[in-house]
Design a protein around this motif. Structure first.
Motif, PDB file in Angstrom:
ATOM      1  N   UNK A 124       0.860  -1.181   0.000  1.00  0.00           N
ATOM      2  CA  UNK A 124       0.000   0.000   0.000  1.00  0.00           C
ATOM      3  C   UNK A 124       0.902   1.240   0.000  1.00  0.00           C
ATOM      4  N   UNK A 125       0.506   2.324  -0.665  1.00  0.00           N
ATOM      5  CA  UNK A 125      -0.742   2.442  -1.421  1.00  0.00           C
ATOM      6  C   UNK A 125      -0.648   1.769  -2.784  1.00  0.00           C
ATOM      7  N   UNK A 126      -1.780   1.277  -3.272  1.00  0.00           N
ATOM      8  CA  UNK A 126      -1.846   0.641  -4.580  1.00  0.00           C
ATOM      9  C   UNK A 126      -1.879   1.709  -5.671  1.00  0.00           C
ATOM     10  N   UNK A 127      -1.655   1.326  -6.945  1.00  0.00           N
ATOM     11  CA  UNK A 127      -1.599   2.316  -8.027  1.00  0.00           C
ATOM     12  C   UNK A 127      -2.891   3.109  -8.178  1.00  0.00           C
ATOM     13  N   UNK A 128      -2.737   4.315  -8.693  1.00  0.00           N
ATOM     14  CA  UNK A 128      -3.867   5.224  -8.905  1.00  0.00           C
ATOM     15  C   UNK A 128      -4.539   4.956 -10.244  1.00  0.00           C
ATOM     16  N   UNK A 129      -5.854   4.952 -10.212  1.00  0.00           N
ATOM     17  CA  UNK A 129      -6.660   4.886 -11.424  1.00  0.00           C
ATOM     18  C   UNK A 129      -7.306   6.250 -11.654  1.00  0.00           C
ATOM     19  N   UNK A 130      -7.573   6.566 -12.915  1.00  0.00           N
ATOM     20  CA  UNK A 130      -8.317   7.779 -13.254  1.00  0.00           C
ATOM     21  C   UNK A 130      -9.726   7.377 -13.692  1.00  0.00           C
ATOM     22  N   UNK A 131     -10.712   7.727 -12.884  1.00  0.00           N
ATOM     23  CA  UNK A 131     -12.099   7.299 -13.146  1.00  0.00           C
ATOM     24  C   UNK A 131     -13.077   8.458 -12.935  1.00  0.00           C
ATOM     25  N   UNK A 132     -13.180   9.385 -13.864  1.00  0.00           N
ATOM     26  CA  UNK A 132     -12.412   9.594 -15.097  1.00  0.00           C
ATOM     27  C   UNK A 132     -11.475  10.788 -14.923  1.00  0.00           C
ATOM     28  N   UNK A 133     -10.949  11.293 -16.067  1.00  0.00           N
ATOM     29  CA  UNK A 133     -10.177  12.532 -16.099  1.00  0.00           C
ATOM     30  C   UNK A 133     -10.618  13.322 -17.325  1.00  0.00           C
ATOM     31  N   UNK A 134     -10.766  14.655 -17.159  1.00  0.00           N
ATOM     32  CA  UNK A 134     -11.150  15.537 -18.253  1.00  0.00           C
ATOM     33  C   UNK A 134     -10.178  16.706 -18.310  1.00  0.00           C
ATOM     34  N   UNK A 135      -9.866  17.139 -19.510  1.00  0.00           N
ATOM     35  CA  UNK A 135      -8.963  18.270 -19.698  1.00  0.00           C
ATOM     36  C   UNK A 135      -9.503  19.149 -20.814  1.00  0.00           C
ATOM     37  N   UNK A 136      -9.611  20.452 -20.511  1.00  0.00           N
ATOM     38  CA  UNK A 136     -10.072  21.439 -21.491  1.00  0.00           C
ATOM     39  C   UNK A 136      -8.993  22.499 -21.607  1.00  0.00           C
ATOM     40  N   UNK A 137      -8.459  22.689 -22.807  1.00  0.00           N
ATOM     41  CA  UNK A 137      -7.395  23.662 -23.028  1.00  0.00           C
ATOM     42  C   UNK A 137      -7.804  24.625 -24.131  1.00  0.00           C
ATOM     43  N   UNK A 138      -7.187  25.802 -24.115  1.00  0.00           N
ATOM     44  CA  UNK A 138      -7.521  26.787 -25.133  1.00  0.00           C
ATOM     45  C   UNK A 138      -6.480  27.889 -25.217  1.00  0.00           C
ATOM     46  N   UNK A 139      -6.491  28.594 -26.320  1.00  0.00           N
ATOM     47  CA  UNK A 139      -5.632  29.757 -26.545  1.00  0.00           C
ATOM     48  C   UNK A 139      -6.476  30.807 -27.245  1.00  0.00           C
ATOM     49  N   UNK A 140      -6.558  32.009 -26.632  1.00  0.00           N
ATOM     50  CA  UNK A 140      -7.411  33.076 -27.151  1.00  0.00           C
ATOM     51  C   UNK A 140      -6.659  34.398 -27.136  1.00  0.00           C
ATOM     52  N   UNK A 141      -6.541  35.087 -28.270  1.00  0.00           N
ATOM     53  CA  UNK A 141      -5.957  36.438 -28.261  1.00  0.00           C
ATOM     54  C   UNK A 141      -6.862  37.389 -27.481  1.00  0.00           C
ATOM     55  N   UNK A 142      -6.248  38.328 -26.765  1.00  0.00           N
ATOM     56  CA  UNK A 142      -6.996  39.326 -26.003  1.00  0.00           C
ATOM     57  C   UNK A 142      -7.262  40.521 -26.900  1.00  0.00           C
ATOM     58  N   UNK A 143      -8.475  40.559 -27.422  1.00  0.00           N
ATOM     59  CA  UNK A 143      -8.917  41.610 -28.348  1.00  0.00           C
ATOM     60  C   UNK A 143      -7.901  41.794 -29.467  1.00  0.00           C
ATOM     61  N   UNK A 144      -7.494  43.050 -29.728  1.00  0.00           N
ATOM     62  CA  UNK A 144      -6.577  43.325 -30.837  1.00  0.00           C
ATOM     63  C   UNK A 144      -5.154  43.536 -30.352  1.00  0.00           C
TER      64      UNK A 144
END
Length: 766
Positions: free
Chosen positions: A433-453
């Motif tokens: 112990x501790x036993x391995x970690x599972x991901x139940x679940x995992x979500x990822x949201x990424x982005x790139x946005x210019x700031x106006x002009x």
């Protein structure tokens, strides 16, 4: 699909002869008689009224001419069968008007020919030749029943040019539309020159080609250059080159560890886009290992392959004196009798979503290091999946095997989403112990946005993961990390950017398997990161005259960067991955990158390519008040490509405080115009006690002979992990390979035949 699983195709020679020819009862030299569908020419032609028949002598040519209506459409896209190594039907597109034309579809040549109109039979002798398109039948003589579309031919040969199939026999009898009976014949699936002795063939005293597409051979021999080398009283072969259900060639072996072994694969054609293969493999010292493979291909983006092996191992008792040498030499530790490996990968596009499945479940830590060779062994499996899917499996010695399912989606506005499920197959003995970690679940949201002009960009990550484990501490974690970056115009020679990021990480702690978390169930961390970098790029071209090189371009880029992260108390946070332990940082990094490119001409063609590069980098920790070793190791990367097919890469880290080189890495590969290859991979990591080398080569020697050698050796403990050697003779249409495989505790030799268009190799070993 793999074209190696595509057995023979033997097609009928359709001889439907419709005759309404009315010939006068006279003899004429060099007569020509025309009918609606047939044209007969010969030096002499005789017609008899009772019984009604026609006899032709000397240079007899019987041609069937038909009016063909063509639709005038052009071939368009084909179906998925093009991915399967088959010959797919074209999908016709377009709207051109149909057109008609006359074409010769069947030609019969002979020195003498007799046609009985009442019986509907044709007798022919003397250099008999029947040609239908690219296919042909030759014989000394033959009798054809035009009504039943059958016939019998002496000393005959059938050649399918497009399928590269030769079928010959003392007697070939066509018994039906797609059935044959052959006496004293042989089969080969490659092209032969006139008079050429077959490099290999299957010969049989009696053979039957059945309408279900199988060839049944009695008293069959496998021959090399006409010399019998193998005999079997009975053999069944698929008689179509298109994928078809049936047994593949067996594979026999003998090893110092497993004893005598025999593998008899069985192939099941489920549909044009999917199949199954069974791999029963008997080992005298181990028992029966069952194997199964399922594959499907819809298109390049949608395909899947899954494999499974199961063995009730007779050598899984370490207390058995007969197994003492096995456990000692192989350094094995498993005690389970039920041993298996289930693996697979899937790529599937659904609308605008991309999915990826990677499956890797193994029974014990010894399985993958023990069963490395063979059709379903680790080496062959890993190479196959890497070629088909572009990704293989983890190192065979890894004790925690990752199993993942991912979905991905990207939008035109710069936003991307990824969802993931992760399960761990832990094969460690007495997992602590501790036993391995599972991901139940995992979500990822990424982005790139210019700031106006403005020139400012907003980059952000929003991640959620639910960490679960069988025993230990888990959590639901949300990590938000927005960053603002912008260039700073200090002057026209310096390229400068700065970035500021704010990071907030929240935890909802969970307890599993009786483990107690002594702090609050809710934890939160907030910190900021600041970074800046500046550098300049200098480029100069030098004219040279070395061989075909006329220009050498040198690029130099010195740079300096700075990174700062404040010291934030993280003592109350759980430790899952690098997100949970972000240490204090106050570091200056400086370096110098050099790139050399060349341009020239070769064989009248212009080219440009990278010739080499040298990168140096080091850091200085400004927290020197807390450390007497502020300098980080000096990193060096050297790439060299003196020839288009020669690549060398060297990496090292040099400690500045007396420990010397703490890391070395050398990778090299070369391939010449003959196809000779050499590759080397050396790894040394002092802190991790890694010191190993892998070497591979394949050389084309002479007269279709090539040799290969590979070795993986641990220099740290002076042990060979795996060693392979092979000698291959590969003329046209076939090859024979003598191979040796060594792993700790086992030495194996294999003799393997590969035949053109005959599916899996025919293997023999000792």
């Amino acid at each position: 699909m793999n074209p190696d699983k595509s057995p023979l195709v033997i097609s009928a020679l359709v001889l439907a002869l419709i005759s309404s020819v009315l010939l006068p009862s006279s003899i004429r030299a060099a007569d020509v008689i025309s009918a609606e569908e047939w044209q007969i020419t010969a030096d002499r032609i005789i017609r008899y009224a009772a019984p009604p028949c026609v006899i032709a002598e000397g240079n007899v040519i019987l041609e069937k001419v038909q009016t063909i209506t063509r639709q005038g459409k052009t071939p368009g896209k084909t179906d998925w069968s093009s991915l399967l190594g088959e010959s797919p039907p074209a999908t016709l597109t377009g709207s051109a008007l149909p057109r008609t034309e006359k074409a010769t579809v069947t030609t019969i040549r002979a020195d003498w020919l007799a046609y009985d109109m009442d019986l509907g039979t044709v007798k022919a002798r003397g250099d008999l030749l029947i040609r239908i398109g690219p296919d042909q039948l030759t014989a000394n003589q033959g009798v054809i029943n035009l009504k039943r579309e059958t016939g019998i031919f002496n000393n005959a040969t059938i050649i399918r040019q497009d399928k590269e199939l030769h079928l010959a026999g003392r007697v070939i009898e066509k018994t039906g539309a797609l059935t044959y009976h052959i006496e004293d014949g042989w089969i080969i699936t490659c092209r032969l020159k006139d008079g050429q002795t077959p490099p290999w063939s299957f010969a049989a005293v009696d053979a039957t080609i059945e309408d279900n597409g199988y060839a049944v051979l009695k008293h069959a021999t496998f021959r090399i250059k006409g010399v019998p080398v193998l005999y079997t009283p009975y053999m069944v072969l698929p008689a179509k080159r298109r994928r078809q259900t049936g047994f593949l060639f067996p594979r026999a072996s003998q090893s110092s560890r497993d004893g005598f072994g025999l593998e008899l694969p069985f192939f099941v054609n489920l549909s044009p886009s999917s199949d199954l293969t069974f791999y029963p493999y008997y080992m005298a010292e181990r028992g029966l290992m069952n194997g199964l493979e399922f594959r499907y291909v819809l298109n390049q983006e949608s395909k899947g392959e899954f494999m499974a092996n199961f063995l009730d191992d007779a050598r899984s008792d370490p207390n058995d004196p007969d197994n003492a040498e096995y456990y000692r030499d192989g350094n094995y530790t498993h005690t389970n009798e039920n041993r298996y490996w289930l693996r697979g990968k899937l790529d599937q596009d659904l609308a605008q979503w991309t999915t990826r499945l990677d499956l890797d479940l193994v029974s014990d830590r010894d399985y993958l290091t023990e069963f490395t060779s063979g059709i379903t062994g680790f080496n062959s499996t890993n190479d196959r999946f890497l070629e088909v899917f572009g990704r293989g499996f983890q190192n065979r010695s890894d004790d925690q095997r990752k199993n993942t399912f991912r979905v991905l989606r990207s939008w035109d506005n710069g936003i991307s989403f990824q969802g993931e499920l992760l399960g761990i197959n832990d094969v460690r003995e007495d997992t602590p112990a501790p036993t391995p970690l599972w991901k139940l679940p995992a979500f990822s949201l990424t982005g790139l946005t210019p700031v106006r002009d403005t020139s400012i960009n907003l980059t952000w990550n929003a991640d959620y993961v639910n960490y679960w484990r069988e025993e230990g501490v888990g959590a639901q974690r949300i990590d938000l990390f927005p960053r603002l970056s912008m260039p700073v115009p200090l002057n026209r020679y310096l390229e400068t950017t700065v970035e500021l990021g704010l990071r907030n990480t929240s935890y909802l702690i969970r307890e599993y398997g009786g483990i107690t978390w002594v702090r609050d169930d809710f934890q939160n961390r907030f910190l900021f990161e600041f970074s800046a970098g500046t550098g300049t790029t200098m480029v100069r071209d030098f004219p040279v005259r070395i061989g075909g090189i006329h220009t050498l371009s040198h690029t130099v880029r010195p740079y300096v960067s700075y990174g700062y992260i404040p010291d934030v108390d993280q003592e109350n946070l759980p430790q899952f991955d690098t997100v949970d332990s972000i240490g204090e940082k106050n570091l200056i990094t400086y370096g110098l990158d050099n790139y050399v490119r060349i341009a020239g001409t070769s064989d009248g063609r212009s080219y440009q390519r990278q010739y080499g590069y040298l990168k140096l980098s080091q850091g200085y920790d400004l927290r020197s008040s807390e450390s007497d070793t502020p300098l980080t190791p000096l990193g060096l990367k050297l790439g060299y490509r003196p020839l288009g097919d020669l690549n060398l890469l060297y990496k090292s880290d040099l400690d500045m405080y007396g420990d010397g080189f703490i890391m070395h890495g050398l990778e090299g590969s070369y391939r010449d115009s003959r196809g000779d290859t050499v590759a080397v991979d050396y790894r040394y990591k002092k802190l991790e006690n890694i010191n190993s080398i892998t070497f591979k080569t394949r050389l084309n020697l002479f007269n279709h002979v090539s040799a290969g050698y590979s070795i993986e050796r641990s220099l740290e403990d002076s042990k060979t992990v795996e060693e392979n050697a092979m000698l291959i003779y590969q003329p046209a249409c076939w090859s024979v390979e003598l191979a040796s495989n060594y792993t700790p505790g086992n030495q194996k030799f294999t003799l393997m035949f590969r035949l053109a268009n005959i599916g899996s190799p025919l293997g023999l070993g000792w």
